[in-house]
Every structure is written in C-alpha cells, then in structure tokens.
Enzyme design. Sequence first.
Site, PDB file in Angstrom:
ATOM      1  N   HIS A  34       0.820  -1.212   0.000  1.00  0.00           N
ATOM      2  CA  HIS A  34       0.000   0.000   0.000  1.00  0.00           C
ATOM      3  C   HIS A  34       0.860   1.271   0.000  1.00  0.00           C
ATOM      4  CE1 HIS A  34      -4.157  -1.602   0.593  1.00  0.00           C
ATOM      5  NE2 HIS A  34      -3.475  -2.667   0.961  1.00  0.00           N
ATOM      6  N   THR A  35       2.109   1.153  -0.444  1.00  0.00           N
ATOM      7  CA  THR A  35       2.964   2.347  -0.463  1.00  0.00           C
ATOM      8  C   THR A  35       2.740   3.188  -1.717  1.00  0.00           C
ATOM      9  OG1 THR A  35       4.707   1.006  -1.458  1.00  0.00           O
ATOM     10  CG2 THR A  35       4.824   1.336   0.929  1.00  0.00           C
ATOM     11  N   GLY A 125      -3.858 -12.819  -8.228  1.00  0.00           N
ATOM     12  CA  GLY A 125      -3.012 -11.817  -7.599  1.00  0.00           C
ATOM     13  C   GLY A 125      -1.652 -11.683  -8.254  1.00  0.00           C
ATOM     14  N   SER A 127      -1.358 -10.465 -11.328  1.00  0.00           N
ATOM     15  CA  SER A 127      -1.576  -9.407 -12.307  1.00  0.00           C
ATOM     16  C   SER A 127      -1.530  -9.885 -13.755  1.00  0.00           C
ATOM     17  CB  SER A 127      -0.614  -8.237 -12.093  1.00  0.00           C
ATOM     18  OG  SER A 127      -1.264  -7.058 -12.503  1.00  0.00           O
ATOM     19  N   SER A 128      -2.380 -10.855 -14.055  1.00  0.00           N
ATOM     20  CA  SER A 128      -2.568 -11.225 -15.462  1.00  0.00           C
ATOM     21  C   SER A 128      -3.153 -10.041 -16.215  1.00  0.00           C
ATOM     22  CB  SER A 128      -3.475 -12.448 -15.583  1.00  0.00           C
ATOM     23  OG  SER A 128      -4.803 -12.140 -15.230  1.00  0.00           O
ATOM     24  N   GLU A 161      -6.193   0.200 -17.533  1.00  0.00           N
ATOM     25  CA  GLU A 161      -6.803  -0.459 -16.368  1.00  0.00           C
ATOM     26  C   GLU A 161      -7.593   0.542 -15.521  1.00  0.00           C
ATOM     27  OE1 GLU A 161      -5.005  -3.789 -14.926  1.00  0.00           O
ATOM     28  OE2 GLU A 161      -6.382  -3.980 -13.249  1.00  0.00           O
ATOM     29  N   ASP A 173       1.930  -2.868 -10.967  1.00  0.00           N
ATOM     30  CA  ASP A 173       1.656  -4.039 -11.798  1.00  0.00           C
ATOM     31  C   ASP A 173       2.269  -3.906 -13.188  1.00  0.00           C
ATOM     32  OD1 ASP A 173       0.171  -4.560  -9.578  1.00  0.00           O
ATOM     33  OD2 ASP A 173      -1.782  -4.524 -10.574  1.00  0.00           O
ATOM     34  N   TYR A 222     -10.446  -1.171   1.075  1.00  0.00           N
ATOM     35  CA  TYR A 222      -9.389  -0.453   0.344  1.00  0.00           C
ATOM     36  C   TYR A 222      -9.628   1.053   0.431  1.00  0.00           C
ATOM     37  CZ  TYR A 222      -7.421  -4.517  -2.162  1.00  0.00           C
ATOM     38  OH  TYR A 222      -6.818  -5.678  -2.513  1.00  0.00           O
TER      39      TYR A 222
HETATM   40  P1  ADP Z   1      -5.192 -10.547 -11.860  1.00  0.00           P
HETATM   41  O1  ADP Z   1      -4.677  -9.315 -12.513  1.00  0.00           O
HETATM   42  O2  ADP Z   1      -4.782 -10.664 -10.439  1.00  0.00           O
HETATM   43  O3  ADP Z   1      -4.865 -11.801 -12.619  1.00  0.00           O
HETATM   44  P2  ADP Z   1      -7.679  -9.331 -12.538  1.00  0.00           P
HETATM   45  O4  ADP Z   1      -9.083  -9.627 -12.144  1.00  0.00           O
HETATM   46  O5  ADP Z   1      -7.153  -7.976 -12.344  1.00  0.00           O
HETATM   47  O6  ADP Z   1      -6.780 -10.436 -11.824  1.00  0.00           O
HETATM   48  O7  ADP Z   1      -7.501  -9.651 -14.082  1.00  0.00           O
HETATM   49  C1  ADP Z   1      -7.936 -10.893 -14.617  1.00  0.00           C
HETATM   50  C2  ADP Z   1      -8.696 -10.648 -15.918  1.00  0.00           C
HETATM   51  O8  ADP Z   1      -7.768 -10.297 -16.953  1.00  0.00           O
HETATM   52  C3  ADP Z   1      -9.382 -11.891 -16.426  1.00  0.00           C
HETATM   53  O9  ADP Z   1     -10.636 -12.082 -15.833  1.00  0.00           O
HETATM   54  C4  ADP Z   1      -9.481 -11.593 -17.925  1.00  0.00           C
HETATM   55  O10 ADP Z   1     -10.580 -10.735 -18.191  1.00  0.00           O
HETATM   56  C5  ADP Z   1      -8.214 -10.808 -18.202  1.00  0.00           C
HETATM   57  N1  ADP Z   1      -7.154 -11.681 -18.734  1.00  0.00           N
HETATM   58  C6  ADP Z   1      -5.949 -11.924 -18.223  1.00  0.00           C
HETATM   59  N2  ADP Z   1      -5.245 -12.772 -18.988  1.00  0.00           N
HETATM   60  C7  ADP Z   1      -6.030 -13.084 -20.034  1.00  0.00           C
HETATM   61  C8  ADP Z   1      -5.896 -13.932 -21.180  1.00  0.00           C
HETATM   62  N3  ADP Z   1      -4.799 -14.638 -21.420  1.00  0.00           N
HETATM   63  N4  ADP Z   1      -6.942 -13.992 -22.039  1.00  0.00           N
HETATM   64  C9  ADP Z   1      -8.065 -13.292 -21.828  1.00  0.00           C
HETATM   65  N5  ADP Z   1      -8.249 -12.494 -20.758  1.00  0.00           N
HETATM   66  C10 ADP Z   1      -7.259 -12.376 -19.878  1.00  0.00           C
HETATM   67 MG    MG Z   2      -5.224  -7.339 -11.994  1.00  0.00          MG
END
Ligand code: ADP
Ligand code: MG
Length: 380
Positions: A34-35, A125, A127-128, A161, A173, A222
């Site tokens: 949280h920094t 968590g 950060s996909s 985002e 992220d 948050y």
């Molecule tokens: P986190 O960032 O922790 O993984 P988030 O809820 O912020 O979780 O982001 C996840 C979302 O990002 C998924 O629900 C999807 O909508 C999108 N996403 C991530 N990777 C893919 C991918 N390879 N294909 C399609 N959507 C993706």
């Molecule tokens: Mg995310």
Amino acid sequence: MNKPTVVDRFRALFGRAPDFVARAPGRIEFIGNHTDYNGGTVLGAAIDRGVWVAVAARTDGPRRFATDQRDGVLALAAGAPEKQAGAASWTNYPLGILAALPAFGLRAPGGFDYLAMSDLPLGAGLSSSAAIEVSSALAFLALTNQAPSRETVVKVGRHAENHFVGVPCGILDQGVSGFGQKNRLVFIDCRGPHFDTVSLPAGAHFWIFNTHTKHALIDGLYASRHRECMEAAKALGVAQLADVTPAVFAQRGTSLPATLSRRAAHIVGEIARVGEVRGALGKDDLAAVGLALNASHASSRTQFENSTPELDFLVEILATAPHVYGARLTGGGFGGAVMALTAEKFAESDARKVAEAYAQKFDAVPDILHTQTGDGAALV
Ligand code: ADP
Ligand code: MG
C-alpha cells in the site's frame, strides 16, 4: 507456453501467421504494501509466466479477438472502443489499450486479428491484467510501427486499467511487467514514477500460496485505508506519507488519533523496509531480506489490519518451515495470497506440508505456485 505454440494457434484460428508476437510477465509484490498511492517505494518481481499476444493487420475493417481462455472469435468494428460486458468483457483489456494510446499521442491500429495466450493463472493476484495490457500495448505499437519508451508503454497499460477497465491500480503491476528482468527485482519510486532494478541472488525462489479468500467488504476496506492514509498525511502536515521519515514519525506519530497512527506507522515502516531490503540485496543477504518480509507481514497484521487469519496462518507455518527466508501477504490483503521467499532446497513436498496444515485448519486447499524471476515485456 512458447512462441511456436502461439503462432500455431493463431494460424489455426485466422489462417495465416501473425505479424508480431509480444509477451509480458505476471508479477509479485515483493515488499512495499500500500505504499504506491502514498508516494512511496515498492519492490516487485516479474515472474517466469505471462501472457502472449499475437496480432496481424487487416485492411478490411474489423478487429477480431480470440483468447485461449474462451472459445470463439469476437469481431468488433474498428473505431472508438466501446466497453464490453459478459463473455466479451475480457476484451476490455486490449480495447482499453486502444482507447489509451491517443491519450499518449500514439496511434491505435485499425483492423486486426488478435490472439492472447497465457500460462499465468488469472485472478490469482499475479496481475494477469497488467500482463495482457502490456503485451497488447507492445503488439499494437509494433503493428503501427511506433516505439515509445518503456515507461510510456507501462503508463498506457495503467491508463487502460484505471480508465477503461475501471480498476484504480497503482503503477506497480504494469511497471514490474514492463521493467522486469531475470534475477532482478524492479524498484519503483512512485513519486516519479522512477524505475530501477536491483539484483536478486540466483538461488532465490518464490512460492505463492493462494487462499482464494476475499473479504466481502474488500472494496470498502481499500477505500477506507486509502482515506485514512490521506487523513494521516494531512494531520502530519505533508502532501503524502512518503514525505514523513521514520524519525519524524517517531516524534509526531503519537499525536495522531490511534487508528490513523497505526495506518501511517505501516506505510512509513514499509517504505523504510523497502530501503532495508534494497540494501540487504546489495550484500546478497537473503536472511536479512526474509526478516524484513516477516516484519512487513507483522505490520500488515497489527498496524494496517489488512491481513486475515488465513494469511496469518500461512505466514506462521512458513516461519518454521525449512529453507524459508521469509513470507508475507502479497498484494492488497484482506484475503488473497501469501508469498514465501525460499532457498532452492525448499521442495514441492515442503510446500504440500504447508498446504495440508492449512487444509486441516480451514477446510480448503490453497493453490501452490512455484516461480522464479523472469524477463520483462518484449516482442518475441
Ligand atoms: P489478476 O490481474 O490478479 O490476474 P484481474 O481480475 O485484475 O486479476 O484480471 C484478470 C482478468 O484479466 C481476467 O478475468 C481476464 O478478463 C483478463 N485476462 C488476463 N489474462 C487473459 C488472457 N490470457 N486472455 C483473456 N483475458 C485475460
Ligand atoms: Mg489485476
């Protein structure tokens, strides 16, 4: 996942090879809890899993989107991106990039075919979301023959985002996904932001224990932590808590109402710990790094109150497990995951013991993910 797999899948879907393939990694918040929104510092690790994005230009208009996470191809008209709902909502990440590019003086491509593929768990968590944003940004920029700085690419991802997807994340992220390097951590001073990297000894391993728990009131929690931090800064007469040194806080922190004082103590302490960890890494002292990780968690538990019994339990067990340097909750808290920094000797069987102890107590099995540092976003 590798480039040939992505290219093969792209060919199968669209009947031709992609023009470009980009890859961006997921990330771990290493320390600096949280920094970011307090103008502080944070250390993150890009990991060896990520999202691949393949694209090919089309001259006939539509933008066609596919992902390995869902069946089918979604065709949208080129032009100003519109926010999607339901099954199409994943496209808000690449669409958010298209919408963000003009805000940075960059051009968005017209028609194209697009495929995202991933070996990174979604919503864990790691950060996909940043990984798909940053890889999409690199692919779209290549398609339009533009090459802005890495910092701009990272900011485009965050903009998508924040403004299109609508998640108020900080720069951690996308910054770590963009600036990561194998065997290094990314250091971010959020005031610039300024980006740097710090060497991490090669034998360091990460184990993530994802509890899949999430506090029902997480958004409100948050928001209230954010508000408390801003109130504490105001009461201390500074623009942001990063402007308060530990010495000044020791003198003046006690004048704050008790809750605000604890919140500020966490932030001021975390920023100091990020500095300590940077110093310890310079001496390859992973034992000292581990102690700071444990101290970070203790501060989350007692001062910022963003831990949970589940996360505390994992950290407690890991503290007595062999070959573990330290462990802490990673990310915003109020549920989610714990990260352990371990020596190479920490084995799958050790991780399973931790998960079994957790299962006995909480009647649920955490996901275990073993990873190391990996390289940052790039065209591949
Ligand atoms: P986190 O960032 O922790 O993984 P988030 O809820 O912020 O979780 O982001 C996840 C979302 O990002 C998924 O629900 C999807 O909508 C999108 N996403 C991530 N990777 C893919 C991918 N390879 N294909 C399609 N959507 C993706
Ligand atoms: Mg995310």
